[in-house]
Design a protein around this motif. Structure first.
Motif, mmCIF file in Angstrom:
data_model
loop_
_atom_site.group_PDB
_atom_site.id
_atom_site.type_symbol
_atom_site.label_atom_id
_atom_site.label_comp_id
_atom_site.label_asym_id
_atom_site.label_seq_id
_atom_site.Cartn_x
_atom_site.Cartn_y
_atom_site.Cartn_z
ATOM 1 N N SER A 1 -37.792 53.453 -147.566
ATOM 2 C CA SER A 1 -37.049 53.303 -146.480
ATOM 3 C C SER A 1 -37.204 54.342 -145.596
ATOM 4 N N GLN A 2 -37.023 55.574 -145.995
ATOM 5 C CA GLN A 2 -36.929 56.751 -145.006
ATOM 6 C C GLN A 2 -38.497 56.933 -144.532
ATOM 7 N N PRO A 3 -39.370 57.009 -145.506
ATOM 8 C CA PRO A 3 -40.811 57.180 -144.868
ATOM 9 C C PRO A 3 -41.166 55.966 -143.935
ATOM 10 N N ALA A 4 -40.823 54.685 -144.215
ATOM 11 C CA ALA A 4 -41.122 53.556 -143.234
ATOM 12 C C ALA A 4 -40.315 53.737 -141.939
ATOM 13 N N ALA A 5 -38.980 54.247 -141.925
ATOM 14 C CA ALA A 5 -38.423 54.669 -140.659
ATOM 15 C C ALA A 5 -39.313 55.677 -139.851
ATOM 16 N N ARG A 6 -39.773 56.736 -140.371
ATOM 17 C CA ARG A 6 -40.527 57.667 -139.765
ATOM 18 C C ARG A 6 -41.716 56.737 -139.184
ATOM 19 N N SER A 7 -42.539 55.957 -139.869
ATOM 20 C CA SER A 7 -43.598 55.572 -139.519
ATOM 21 C C SER A 7 -43.576 54.606 -138.502
ATOM 22 N N ALA A 8 -42.210 54.031 -138.323
ATOM 23 C CA ALA A 8 -42.101 52.951 -137.352
ATOM 24 C C ALA A 8 -41.918 53.599 -135.633
ATOM 25 N N LEU A 9 -41.382 54.774 -135.758
ATOM 26 C CA LEU A 9 -41.246 55.468 -134.353
ATOM 27 C C LEU A 9 -42.403 55.379 -133.535
ATOM 28 N N PRO A 10 -43.834 55.846 -133.886
ATOM 29 C CA PRO A 10 -44.703 56.034 -133.117
ATOM 30 C C PRO A 10 -45.176 54.328 -132.727
ATOM 31 N N ARG A 11 -44.756 53.554 -133.011
ATOM 32 C CA ARG A 11 -45.110 52.162 -132.723
ATOM 33 C C ARG A 11 -44.107 51.643 -131.473
ATOM 34 N N LEU A 12 -43.044 52.471 -131.296
ATOM 35 C CA LEU A 12 -42.036 51.818 -130.291
ATOM 36 C C LEU A 12 -41.952 52.625 -129.284
ATOM 37 N N VAL A 13 -42.662 53.785 -129.201
ATOM 38 C CA VAL A 13 -42.831 54.612 -127.984
ATOM 39 C C VAL A 13 -44.062 55.284 -127.701
ATOM 40 N N PRO A 14 -44.324 55.617 -126.426
ATOM 41 C CA PRO A 14 -45.820 56.106 -126.183
ATOM 42 C C PRO A 14 -45.825 57.680 -126.810
ATOM 43 N N PRO A 15 -47.052 58.033 -126.793
ATOM 44 C CA PRO A 15 -47.099 59.543 -127.378
ATOM 45 C C PRO A 15 -46.424 60.503 -126.632
ATOM 46 N N GLU A 16 -46.271 60.594 -125.383
ATOM 47 C CA GLU A 16 -45.721 61.546 -124.681
ATOM 48 C C GLU A 16 -44.106 61.498 -124.637
ATOM 49 N N GLU A 17 -43.675 60.307 -125.382
ATOM 50 C CA GLU A 17 -42.020 60.276 -125.522
ATOM 51 C C GLU A 17 -41.956 60.376 -126.928
ATOM 52 N N LEU A 18 -42.584 60.657 -127.885
ATOM 53 C CA LEU A 18 -42.513 60.658 -129.037
ATOM 54 C C LEU A 18 -41.636 61.909 -129.628
ATOM 55 N N THR A 19 -41.812 62.934 -129.089
ATOM 56 C CA THR A 19 -40.902 64.178 -129.283
ATOM 57 C C THR A 19 -39.430 63.879 -129.007
ATOM 58 N N ARG A 20 -39.359 63.237 -127.852
ATOM 59 C CA ARG A 20 -38.176 63.044 -127.346
ATOM 60 C C ARG A 20 -37.272 61.954 -128.170
ATOM 61 N N ALA A 21 -37.884 60.982 -128.566
ATOM 62 C CA ALA A 21 -37.534 59.932 -129.364
ATOM 63 C C ALA A 21 -37.255 60.359 -130.965
ATOM 64 N N GLY A 22 -38.275 61.349 -131.412
ATOM 65 C CA GLY A 22 -37.841 61.952 -132.484
ATOM 66 C C GLY A 22 -36.360 62.807 -132.660
ATOM 67 N N GLY A 23 -36.166 63.197 -131.506
ATOM 68 C CA GLY A 23 -35.052 63.968 -131.390
ATOM 69 C C GLY A 23 -33.597 63.149 -131.223
ATOM 70 N N LEU A 24 -33.685 61.920 -130.739
ATOM 71 C CA LEU A 24 -33.013 60.866 -130.820
ATOM 72 C C LEU A 24 -32.697 60.225 -132.273
ATOM 73 N N LEU A 25 -33.829 60.193 -132.775
ATOM 74 C CA LEU A 25 -33.815 59.608 -134.274
ATOM 75 C C LEU A 25 -33.088 60.590 -135.181
#
Length: 207
Positions: free
Chosen positions: A122-146
């Protein structure tokens, strides 16, 4: 910003998914506390508690292998099935403890090991889902939120777990935890959209 994605705060799938991940981590902390109290109540042995915690942690060594396989699997199904597996574990263990009163230590050990195996996916799956939900330029910001959501959820899970066990007992706390996993699986199934992305977009998704 890519037209494929809405603004980060207007993205329903992202918000629901963040809440789902936070709930899952909250449940992991809560069930860890409840399971610890349960094994102490059932066995009265610190050694049994140590073995239970070790078995729950042992499957984390499989996380890199799970991450490799995730690219070949349907990510939505992995997220839903891991939540459903956690729900089944907590509901079964809590229900058995409530109905039977005393559980064989081997059953508790098996539940701890299975819970660790589910977490290894479940934990690697959660990490893998993030790039499918936000564009590349928002990935760092969304990762911080996560990352923030996960840390807050774990803290609240540990704090709430002790209070729930003290008021309700470990079996009822496990049953409540199982119900929250069912809600998380429903949220992923109904409200979260996970489009496919190019491999290059997956970089920087960790938390």
């Amino acid at each position: 910003m890519s037209a494929q994605f809405p603004p980060i705060w207007h993205h329903r799938s992202l918000i629901v998914w963040l809440l789902s991940v936070a709930q899952s981590r909250f449940g992991s902390a809560l069930s860890g506390v409840a399971l610890s109290f349960l094994v102490l109540d059932q066995t009265g042995s610190v050694g049994s508690l140590s073995l239970t915690l070790a078995l729950a942690f042992l499957p984390t060594v499989l996380m890199p292998l799970a991450g490799v396989w995730l690219d070949r699997l349907n990510l939505r199904w992995v997220l839903m099935l891991t939540d459903l597996a956690n729900a089944a574990l907590q509901l079964s263990l809590g229900g058995a403890a409530l109905l039977l009163g005393h559980l064989p230590p081997a059953l508790i050990y098996a539940a701890a090991l299975l819970g660790g195996l589910v977490g290894a996916w479940s934990q690697p799956a959660a990490r893998s889902a993030l790039p499918r939900l936000v564009p590349p330029e928002e990935l760092t910001r969304a990762g911080g939120l996560l990352s923030s959501a996960v840390q807050v959820a774990l803290l609240l899970g540990f704090l709430t777990g002790g209070l729930l066990v003290a008021r309700l007992g470990a079996p009822l706390a496990l049953l409540l935890d199982g119900l929250t996993y069912l809600f998380s699986a429903l949220a992923v199934a109904v409200w979260v959209k996970l489009p496919e992305v190019a491999p290059a977009q997956r970089e920087g998704a960790g938390y």
